[in-house]
Scaffold this active site. Structure first.
Site, PDB file in Angstrom:
ATOM      1  N   CYS A   1      55.041  25.216-124.984  1.00  0.00           N
ATOM      2  CA  CYS A   1      54.882  25.281-123.534  1.00  0.00           C
ATOM      3  C   CYS A   1      53.469  25.721-123.155  1.00  0.00           C
ATOM      4  O   CYS A   1      53.053  26.832-123.462  1.00  0.00           O
ATOM      5  CB  CYS A   1      55.889  26.247-122.930  1.00  0.00           C
ATOM      6  SG  CYS A   1      55.803  26.315-121.134  1.00  0.00           S
TER       7      CYS A   1
ATOM      8  N   LYS B   1      58.935  24.337-132.196  1.00  0.00           N
ATOM      9  CA  LYS B   1      58.159  23.299-131.519  1.00  0.00           C
ATOM     10  C   LYS B   1      56.762  23.850-131.290  1.00  0.00           C
ATOM     11  O   LYS B   1      56.599  24.960-130.767  1.00  0.00           O
ATOM     12  CB  LYS B   1      58.810  22.920-130.192  1.00  0.00           C
ATOM     13  CG  LYS B   1      58.050  21.841-129.456  1.00  0.00           C
ATOM     14  CD  LYS B   1      58.817  21.250-128.279  1.00  0.00           C
ATOM     15  CE  LYS B   1      59.361  22.260-127.336  1.00  0.00           C
ATOM     16  NZ  LYS B   1      59.971  21.683-126.132  1.00  0.00           N
TER      17      LYS B   1
END
Length: 88
Positions: free
Chosen positions: A17, A58
């Site tokens: 993010c 991720k």
């Protein structure tokens, strides 16, 4: 992670993010800086040791291919089951 395990098929650590909120809160892709590498590795190690379900991470691409490969290898060695690249 232990509390989630009975209700999940895997646990995902989102280091992809790039939003301003992540910067302000010091999470997401802002934990990919070298100064936080030990923290991230310890988080993955603790999660992998605590649960029997996969730990997924991720990430975003690093500045170079070599840096990205090094990070992926460190995450793998820490216990990540798989690593996904969050590309834009």
């Amino acid at each position: 992670a232990k509390l989630c395990q009975p209700y999940c098929d895997a646990i995902d650590l989102n280091l992809g993010c790039p939003q301003r909120t992540a910067y302000l809160g010091h999470f997401g892709s802002y934990l990919l800086e070298p100064k936080d590498r030990d923290l991230v590795i310890r988080i993955v190690q603790a999660g992998a040791a605590a649960v029997k379900i996969p730990i997924c991470v991720k990430i975003r691409l690093m500045a170079t291919l070599e840096q990205t490969i090094q990070l992926v290898e460190q995450l793998r060695d820490a216990g990540a089951t798989w690593v996904a690249i969050h590309a834009r």
